[in-house]
Write a protein that holds these residues in place. Structure first.
Motif, PDB file in Angstrom:
ATOM      1  N   VAL A   1      -5.244  -1.380   7.484  1.00 32.41           N
ATOM      2  CA  VAL A   1      -4.145  -0.686   6.812  1.00 32.41           C
ATOM      3  C   VAL A   1      -4.698   0.460   5.977  1.00 32.41           C
ATOM      4  N   ALA A   2      -4.043   1.615   6.047  1.00 28.22           N
ATOM      5  CA  ALA A   2      -4.360   2.749   5.182  1.00 28.22           C
ATOM      6  C   ALA A   2      -3.058   3.476   4.880  1.00 28.22           C
ATOM      7  N   SER A   3      -3.040   4.189   3.780  1.00 22.86           N
ATOM      8  CA  SER A   3      -1.796   4.829   3.357  1.00 22.86           C
ATOM      9  C   SER A   3      -2.053   6.220   2.802  1.00 22.86           C
ATOM     10  N   GLY A   4      -0.958   6.944   2.595  1.00 23.73           N
ATOM     11  CA  GLY A   4      -1.043   8.277   1.999  1.00 23.73           C
ATOM     12  C   GLY A   4       0.302   8.668   1.441  1.00 23.73           C
ATOM     13  N   GLY A   5       0.299   9.430   0.365  1.00 26.28           N
ATOM     14  CA  GLY A   5       1.532   9.832  -0.294  1.00 26.28           C
ATOM     15  C   GLY A   5       1.908  11.278  -0.023  1.00 26.28           C
ATOM     16  N   TYR A   6       3.177  11.551  -0.156  1.00 25.64           N
ATOM     17  CA  TYR A   6       3.740  12.889   0.005  1.00 25.64           C
ATOM     18  C   TYR A   6       3.127  13.820  -1.045  1.00 25.64           C
ATOM     19  N   ILE A   7       2.766  15.046  -0.626  1.00 22.84           N
ATOM     20  CA  ILE A   7       2.215  16.037  -1.537  1.00 22.84           C
ATOM     21  C   ILE A   7       2.984  17.346  -1.360  1.00 22.84           C
TER      22      ILE A   7
ATOM     23  N   ALA B   1       7.407   9.689  -1.946  1.00 19.42           N
ATOM     24  CA  ALA B   1       7.437   9.004  -0.653  1.00 19.42           C
ATOM     25  C   ALA B   1       6.005   8.746  -0.211  1.00 19.42           C
ATOM     26  N   ALA B   2       5.858   7.823   0.728  1.00 20.84           N
ATOM     27  CA  ALA B   2       4.532   7.507   1.257  1.00 20.84           C
ATOM     28  C   ALA B   2       4.675   6.791   2.583  1.00 20.84           C
ATOM     29  N   VAL B   3       3.561   6.739   3.299  1.00 21.90           N
ATOM     30  CA  VAL B   3       3.491   6.024   4.572  1.00 21.90           C
ATOM     31  C   VAL B   3       2.244   5.163   4.568  1.00 21.90           C
ATOM     32  N   ALA B   4       2.367   3.976   5.131  1.00 20.38           N
ATOM     33  CA  ALA B   4       1.210   3.132   5.416  1.00 20.38           C
ATOM     34  C   ALA B   4       1.161   2.908   6.918  1.00 20.38           C
ATOM     35  N   ILE B   5      -0.032   2.914   7.456  1.00 23.91           N
ATOM     36  CA  ILE B   5      -0.236   2.728   8.890  1.00 23.91           C
ATOM     37  C   ILE B   5      -0.970   1.419   9.122  1.00 23.91           C
ATOM     38  N   ILE B   6      -0.437   0.613  10.038  1.00 27.41           N
ATOM     39  CA  ILE B   6      -1.132  -0.599  10.494  1.00 27.41           C
ATOM     40  C   ILE B   6      -1.727  -0.280  11.859  1.00 27.41           C
ATOM     41  N   THR B   7      -3.024  -0.450  12.012  1.00 28.46           N
ATOM     42  CA  THR B   7      -3.664  -0.176  13.295  1.00 28.46           C
ATOM     43  C   THR B   7      -3.636  -1.426  14.172  1.00 28.46           C
TER      44      THR B   7
ATOM     45  N   GLN C   1      -0.281   0.917  15.344  1.00 30.16           N
ATOM     46  CA  GLN C   1       0.622  -0.154  15.782  1.00 30.16           C
ATOM     47  C   GLN C   1       1.984  -0.061  15.105  1.00 30.16           C
ATOM     48  N   GLU C   2       1.979   0.173  13.794  1.00 34.39           N
ATOM     49  CA  GLU C   2       3.244   0.270  13.057  1.00 34.39           C
ATOM     50  C   GLU C   2       3.084   1.248  11.905  1.00 34.39           C
ATOM     51  N   VAL C   3       4.175   1.941  11.616  1.00 32.64           N
ATOM     52  CA  VAL C   3       4.232   2.891  10.512  1.00 32.64           C
ATOM     53  C   VAL C   3       5.297   2.412   9.533  1.00 32.64           C
ATOM     54  N   ILE C   4       4.915   2.279   8.276  1.00 30.31           N
ATOM     55  CA  ILE C   4       5.864   1.877   7.234  1.00 30.31           C
ATOM     56  C   ILE C   4       6.100   3.067   6.325  1.00 30.31           C
ATOM     57  N   LEU C   5       7.325   3.555   6.324  1.00 37.52           N
ATOM     58  CA  LEU C   5       7.702   4.687   5.473  1.00 37.52           C
ATOM     59  C   LEU C   5       8.443   4.170   4.244  1.00 37.52           C
ATOM     60  N   VAL C   6       8.000   4.615   3.080  1.00 41.66           N
ATOM     61  CA  VAL C   6       8.668   4.276   1.825  1.00 41.66           C
ATOM     62  C   VAL C   6       9.237   5.560   1.239  1.00 41.66           C
ATOM     63  N   GLU C   7      10.549   5.597   1.020  1.00 42.30           N
ATOM     64  CA  GLU C   7      11.172   6.782   0.430  1.00 42.30           C
ATOM     65  C   GLU C   7      12.424   6.387  -0.337  1.00 42.30           C
ATOM     66  N   LEU C   8      12.920   7.318  -1.157  1.00 41.53           N
ATOM     67  CA  LEU C   8      14.094   7.043  -1.969  1.00 41.53           C
ATOM     68  C   LEU C   8      15.321   6.785  -1.104  1.00 41.53           C
TER      69      LEU C   8
ATOM     70  N   ALA D   1       0.831  -1.205   0.000  1.00 38.39           N
ATOM     71  CA  ALA D   1       0.000   0.000   0.000  1.00 38.39           C
ATOM     72  C   ALA D   1       0.866   1.257   0.000  1.00 38.39           C
ATOM     73  N   ALA D   2       1.953   1.222   0.766  1.00 38.33           N
ATOM     74  CA  ALA D   2       2.859   2.370   0.818  1.00 38.33           C
ATOM     75  C   ALA D   2       3.567   2.562  -0.517  1.00 38.33           C
ATOM     76  N   LEU D   3       3.986   1.467  -1.135  1.00 43.37           N
ATOM     77  CA  LEU D   3       4.651   1.567  -2.439  1.00 43.37           C
ATOM     78  C   LEU D   3       3.687   2.133  -3.481  1.00 43.37           C
ATOM     79  N   ALA D   4       2.443   1.671  -3.468  1.00 43.40           N
ATOM     80  CA  ALA D   4       1.444   2.177  -4.414  1.00 43.40           C
ATOM     81  C   ALA D   4       1.193   3.669  -4.196  1.00 43.40           C
ATOM     82  N   ALA D   5       1.152   4.087  -2.920  1.00 49.85           N
ATOM     83  CA  ALA D   5       0.941   5.504  -2.611  1.00 49.85           C
ATOM     84  C   ALA D   5       2.146   6.339  -3.047  1.00 49.85           C
ATOM     85  N   ALA D   6       3.342   5.793  -2.908  1.00 51.96           N
ATOM     86  CA  ALA D   6       4.548   6.502  -3.359  1.00 51.96           C
ATOM     87  C   ALA D   6       4.537   6.662  -4.884  1.00 51.96           C
ATOM     88  N   GLN D   7       4.044   5.640  -5.571  1.00 55.21           N
ATOM     89  CA  GLN D   7       3.979   5.701  -7.032  1.00 55.21           C
ATOM     90  C   GLN D   7       3.094   6.852  -7.497  1.00 55.21           C
TER      91      GLN D   7
END
Length: 203
Positions: free
Chosen positions: A126-132, A115-121, A164-171, A98-104
């Motif tokens: 799971v929900a995600s959001g991308g850098y704007i 970049a993007a982040v996905a949050i696991i509750t 519960q956990e934050v997954i950050l996807v970035e270069l 989800a984070a990779l898709a949001a980064a795309q």
């Protein structure tokens, strides 16, 4: 069908509306106490001399916010190793994708650092959001904040403490890094929140 109606109004939000391809059709609705009929304004009335992406972008054909972005991202070797190590963790795998898709689809025309982040509750959602990014720079929307908004929209985060956990996807070698601030915000919520950083590379 081609008009975006906005009920929440602030200058931060106006700045981002300047990046939408249909910005001239955006309508802002203001309601006042004691007034039965709300007032409606266009972006050109609120920001008649606005500073926007066309003032900065060298290529006027660059996709704007909410348009399809042309990122071509893939996991780095270290990210692949982490994903392999946690291959039995279905929630983590879902969040990573989800984070990779949001980064795309994130919007970073100025720094070229998607970049993007996905949050696991704690409930396993799971929900995600991308850098704007914004031409105004300061009101740029960090990926963690975008992911929190995604969680709220999805109805899976009533309080920050459900994280519960934050997954950050970035270069891996980007000029803009979100790791430090993401970890600081997560720690400010709870020191029990795990933050995992997965690096990506451009093809």
């Amino acid at each position: 069908p081609h008009t975006l109606w906005c009920l929440v109004v602030c200058a931060h939000y106006w700045a981002h509306c300047s990046h939408i391809s249909l910005q001239d059709t955006v309508r802002f609705v203001f309601g006042y106490r004691g007034h039965t009929a709300p007032e409606v304004f266009g972006l050109d009335q609120l920001l008649p001399a606005r500073f926007g992406p066309l003032d900065l972008l060298e290529d006027p054909s660059t996709p704007l916010l909410l348009q399809q972005q042309n990122h071509a991202l893939a996991w780095s070797s270290t990210a692949q190793h982490t994903l392999q190590q946690r291959s039995q963790d279905a929630e983590f795998q879902q969040a990573a994708e989800a984070a990779l898709a949001a980064a795309q689809t994130s919007y970073s025309p100025y720094t070229h650092c998607p970049a993007a982040v996905a949050i696991i509750t704690k409930q396993g959602k799971v929900a995600s959001g991308g850098y704007i990014e914004s031409a105004a720079y300061n009101p740029g929307l960090p990926p963690f904040q975008a992911a929190v908004a995604g969680c709220i929209i999805a109805g899976c985060l009533d309080t920050y403490h459900q994280t519960q956990e934050v997954i950050l996807v970035e270069l891996e070698t980007g000029l803009v890094k979100h790791e430090r601030v993401t970890k600081a915000v997560a720690a400010g919520i709870s020191k029990d929140i795990a933050v995992t950083v997965l690096h990506i590379n451009k093809h």
